[in-house]
Design an enzyme around this catalytic site. Structure first.
Site, PDB file in Angstrom:
ATOM      1  N   LYS A  87     -14.539  12.675  43.829  1.00  0.00           N
ATOM      2  CA  LYS A  87     -13.375  13.169  43.102  1.00  0.00           C
ATOM      3  C   LYS A  87     -12.727  12.066  42.268  1.00  0.00           C
ATOM      4  O   LYS A  87     -12.898  10.876  42.517  1.00  0.00           O
ATOM      5  CB  LYS A  87     -12.351  13.759  44.079  1.00  0.00           C
ATOM      6  N   ARG A 106     -17.674  18.346  52.735  1.00  0.00           N
ATOM      7  CA  ARG A 106     -18.459  18.864  51.607  1.00  0.00           C
ATOM      8  C   ARG A 106     -18.788  17.688  50.689  1.00  0.00           C
ATOM      9  O   ARG A 106     -17.886  17.089  50.096  1.00  0.00           O
ATOM     10  CB  ARG A 106     -17.653  19.938  50.870  1.00  0.00           C
TER      11      ARG A 106
END
Length: 293
Positions: free
Chosen positions: A225, A259
């Protein structure tokens, strides 16, 4: 669910289940898209996606998460037909060739219904049932496991990051309950990176254990991210070491599922964290105290 490390039997479609809690589990990201932020185009045909999924299984993934629409900011929307044309052949191929647990990353009720029919066990909704609430009815009817994610997109957030988690996700849980989705089929995802700046993401990590008040297992999706890039100065494909650091830290704070793009490096991070969790649990059981993160 008394604490984050006690066994929780997550019930899924097709009579399957996963035990969450005592050991962290990895959900591998398989993007069947041309435009995802770090691997767009790498697996955008069925055979390439299936090959990558099998590789992730070999590396230690417990769940394969198949997505057909990029969720990065500014990504071009796709139609339901386009999404289904991307994900359904991959899910069907995996169901035929493996006994892997498969998740479909979609907010569309019809895509979810077709995906479970094709062999998927879990529905992963990045809009937390609040874009297409009928998805909850699909989960209830099919018995699918359900990942409900928090998002700050397209709404006004509360200033406190944890209060906003409860504000949003409590509404999502109301939708799930009204549809008849049992709590033993639900995992919550705080939605790292979804309309959250670097400071908000780091604060959410720091206060992650406060989310245990939901009494449900938690999924962490930090992989590659932007906030990891802001901290490390690295571009998206080079953020796996930073991701693995968050995996270890969030496991110690009580996350159950992770994840990720790179399964191998996060598997090693989880093994270290889980060894520490096991020692802590034994010490606390010996002393007659409850597990705390």
């Amino acid at each position: 669910m008394d604490n984050a490390f006690d066994p929780f039997e997550w019930k899924l479609a097709h009579g399957r289940k996963l035990t969450l809690g005592p050991a962290g589990l990895l959900m591998a990201i398989i993007n069947v898209t041309p435009d995802s932020f770090s691997d767009g185009g790498a697996y955008d045909d069925t055979e390439a996606a299936v090959s990558q999924a099998l590789h992730c299984l070999d590396q230690g993934a417990a769940i394969l998460d198949i997505g057909g629409e990029s969720t990065r900011p500014g990504a071009a929307p796709v139609t339901a037909a386009e999404e289904q044309a991307r994900v359904l052949p991959v899910i069907a191929a995996l169901a035929e060739r493996t006994d892997a647990i498969v998740s479909v990353d979609t907010y569309r009720a019809e895509t979810a219904r077709l995906a479970v029919a094709a062999g998927a066990h879990i529905i992963n909704d990045v809009h937390g049932l609040q874009r297409e609430p009928d998805l909850a009815n699909v989960a209830a009817a099919t018995g699918a496991g359900l990942c409900i994610m928090h998002t700050g997109r397209d709404r006004e957030k509360l200033t406190d990051v944890v209060r906003d988690q409860y504000h949003f996700l409590e509404r999502s849980l109301e939708i799930a309950a009204a549809a008849g989705v049992a709590r033993d089929r639900i995992v919550l995802d705080p939605g790292f990176g979804f309309a959250k700046d670097t400071d908000e993401n780091v604060e959410l990590m720091t206060r992650f254990s406060e989310l245990r008040g939901f009494g449900l297992p938690l999924l962490a999706g930090t992989s590659r991210k932007r906030f990891i890039g802001a901290i490390t100065g690295r571009d998206a494909p080079e953020r796996d070491v930073g991701t693995a650091a968050t995996t270890a830290l969030l496991r110690m704070a009580g996350a159950a599922v992770f994840r990720v793009h790179d399964v191998a490096i996060n598997r090693d991070a989880l093994l270290v964290a889980d060894a520490m969790v096991a020692i802590r649990r034994r010490a606390q059981e010996k002393n007659g105290t409850e597990n705390q993160p």
